[in-house]
Design an enzyme around this catalytic site. Sequence first.
Site, PDB file in Angstrom:
ATOM      1  N   LYS A  52       0.816  -1.491   0.026  1.00 56.44           N
ATOM      2  CA  LYS A  52      -0.031  -0.339   0.081  1.00 56.44           C
ATOM      3  C   LYS A  52       0.934   1.215   0.393  1.00 56.44           C
ATOM      4  O   LYS A  52       0.684   2.659   0.485  1.00 56.44           O
ATOM      5  CB  LYS A  52      -0.976   0.475   1.132  1.00 56.44           C
ATOM      6  N   HIS A 114       6.794  -7.160  -2.323  1.00 52.70           N
ATOM      7  CA  HIS A 114       6.771  -7.356  -1.059  1.00 52.70           C
ATOM      8  C   HIS A 114       7.353  -7.010  -0.202  1.00 52.70           C
ATOM      9  O   HIS A 114       7.630  -6.735   1.131  1.00 52.70           O
ATOM     10  CB  HIS A 114       5.393  -6.961  -0.582  1.00 52.70           C
ATOM     11  N   SER A 144      -4.326   2.844   4.348  1.00 57.45           N
ATOM     12  CA  SER A 144      -4.676   2.147   3.479  1.00 57.45           C
ATOM     13  C   SER A 144      -4.559   0.387   3.357  1.00 57.45           C
ATOM     14  O   SER A 144      -5.666  -0.056   3.159  1.00 57.45           O
ATOM     15  CB  SER A 144      -3.165   2.261   2.256  1.00 57.45           C
ATOM     16  N   ARG A 262      -8.319   4.021  -3.775  1.00 57.67           N
ATOM     17  CA  ARG A 262      -9.343   4.821  -2.818  1.00 57.67           C
ATOM     18  C   ARG A 262      -9.623   6.209  -2.934  1.00 57.67           C
ATOM     19  O   ARG A 262     -10.498   6.568  -2.912  1.00 57.67           O
ATOM     20  CB  ARG A 262      -8.799   3.718  -1.721  1.00 57.67           C
TER      21      ARG A 262
HETATM   22  S1  PPS Z   1      -0.562  -2.913  -3.122  1.00 58.53           S
HETATM   23  O1  PPS Z   1      -2.071  -3.270  -2.484  1.00 58.53           O
HETATM   24  O2  PPS Z   1      -0.018  -3.032  -2.040  1.00 58.53           O
HETATM   25  O3  PPS Z   1       0.484  -3.754  -5.144  1.00 58.53           O
HETATM   26  O4  PPS Z   1      -0.982  -1.601  -2.902  1.00 58.53           O
HETATM   27  P1  PPS Z   1      -0.171  -0.567  -3.875  1.00 58.53           P
HETATM   28  O5  PPS Z   1      -0.469   0.320  -4.882  1.00 58.53           O
HETATM   29  O6  PPS Z   1       1.236   0.069  -3.465  1.00 58.53           O
HETATM   30  O7  PPS Z   1      -1.411   1.261  -2.980  1.00 58.53           O
HETATM   31  C1  PPS Z   1      -2.392   1.821  -3.035  1.00 58.53           C
HETATM   32  C2  PPS Z   1      -2.105   3.325  -2.907  1.00 58.53           C
HETATM   33  O8  PPS Z   1      -1.894   3.585  -4.152  1.00 58.53           O
HETATM   34  C3  PPS Z   1      -2.988   4.623  -3.917  1.00 58.53           C
HETATM   35  N1  PPS Z   1      -2.315   4.881  -5.549  1.00 58.53           N
HETATM   36  C4  PPS Z   1      -2.052   6.130  -5.772  1.00 58.53           C
HETATM   37  N2  PPS Z   1      -2.344   7.465  -5.115  1.00 58.53           N
HETATM   38  C5  PPS Z   1      -1.898   8.537  -5.976  1.00 58.53           C
HETATM   39  N3  PPS Z   1      -1.897   8.398  -6.950  1.00 58.53           N
HETATM   40  C6  PPS Z   1      -2.160   7.529  -7.853  1.00 58.53           C
HETATM   41  N4  PPS Z   1      -1.693   7.388  -9.246  1.00 58.53           N
HETATM   42  C7  PPS Z   1      -2.475   6.188  -7.355  1.00 58.53           C
HETATM   43  N5  PPS Z   1      -2.327   4.384  -7.495  1.00 58.53           N
HETATM   44  C8  PPS Z   1      -2.584   4.490  -6.650  1.00 58.53           C
HETATM   45  C9  PPS Z   1      -4.379   3.276  -4.035  1.00 58.53           C
HETATM   46  O9  PPS Z   1      -5.604   5.088  -3.543  1.00 58.53           O
HETATM   47  C10 PPS Z   1      -3.654   3.537  -2.812  1.00 58.53           C
HETATM   48  O10 PPS Z   1      -3.528   4.500  -1.345  1.00 58.53           O
HETATM   49  P2  PPS Z   1      -5.017   4.821   0.006  1.00 58.53           P
HETATM   50  O11 PPS Z   1      -4.725   5.614   0.578  1.00 58.53           O
HETATM   51  O12 PPS Z   1      -5.942   2.966  -0.248  1.00 58.53           O
HETATM   52  O13 PPS Z   1      -6.170   5.252  -1.499  1.00 58.53           O
END
Ligand code: PPS
Length: 300
Positions: A52, A114, A144, A262
């Site tokens: 996340k 990870h 998250s 999210r």
């Molecule tokens: S995972 O399942 O571990 O692969 O998830 P991961 O991709 O690491 O993390 C998901 C969170 O990253 C946010 N996210 C973004 N934030 C801003 N801009 C962009 N483009 C973007 N893409 C993914 C995603 O919304 C999750 O965070 P939260 O806080 O839950 O929204």
Amino acid sequence: MENIDLSSMKLSRPELFDFEGVSMIHYFTDNWEKVKNFQARPDDILIATYPKAGTTWVSYILDLLYFGNDAERQTSKPIYLRVPFLESYFPELLPPGTELADNLPTSPRLIKTHLPVQLVPKSFWEQNCKVVYVARNAKDNAVSYFHFDRMNMGQPEPGDWNNFLQKFMEGKNVFGPWYDHVSGWWGKKQTYSNLLYMFYEDMVEDTGREVERLCSFLGLSNSVEEREKITKGVQFNAMKQNQMTNYSTISVMDFKISPFMRKGKVGDWKNQFTVAQNQQFDEVYKQKMKNTTVKFRTTI
Ligand code: PPS
């Protein structure tokens, strides 16, 4: 979507157990011999994160930088097939991450993990592979992760927020303590020069600048126009709408509970932590992070 039907699969929630000193679930250890002995190639790029922290975001940026001109790939191949998740082993859902990586038709291979730094297969270091690590501040990362565990049936049951937060502070999450993960990788950076350590907060603050940093680390010469186009295409709303990056094709995630994409914000933790939880968290944080120099921003 390459003959893989993920639309009707169901998983039962796994239990956490100790694996080499790290809390894990069997989906990430069942294939351990193959993971441990994975043969990296010198041009592989490893994308490493605590769950996340922005994995999908940086994966998509790299995918566009290298393969953005491949129209078929961009419209028909979801990100989890383009960038295999090395240690994942969900036989009911997908080929193992090691197999997906071994069968990638393109190079360089972009590979997601990870794993905490001490568990990374040694061939990545032997081959001197480039590694992009993304870290996110603990508070937003915890929030998250909580919502992810609520909606993803392949993750342990999170309980309520307070329960989850207590476990987070104890490091009882899949892939172990956030504290050890970010500081372990930070430590690695001091001796391994092919590692770029990035921060989610920097990416939110100025995505274009971070795309530039990635290009210079990777030695890429994409044109200014291309970089600008990529920066636009990887904004939160664009990725949320994009079926290839929003995980909507995976049924074990219940978007009615919470979407994968999210909020995508820095500082959203303020809507989740109580004042008392925040105080307790800060105290634990000080203690756990006292031996590392890595610094985070919880607001921008
Ligand atoms: S995972 O399942 O571990 O692969 O998830 P991961 O991709 O690491 O993390 C998901 C969170 O990253 C946010 N996210 C973004 N934030 C801003 N801009 C962009 N483009 C973007 N893409 C993914 C995603 O919304 C999750 O965070 P939260 O806080 O839950 O929204």
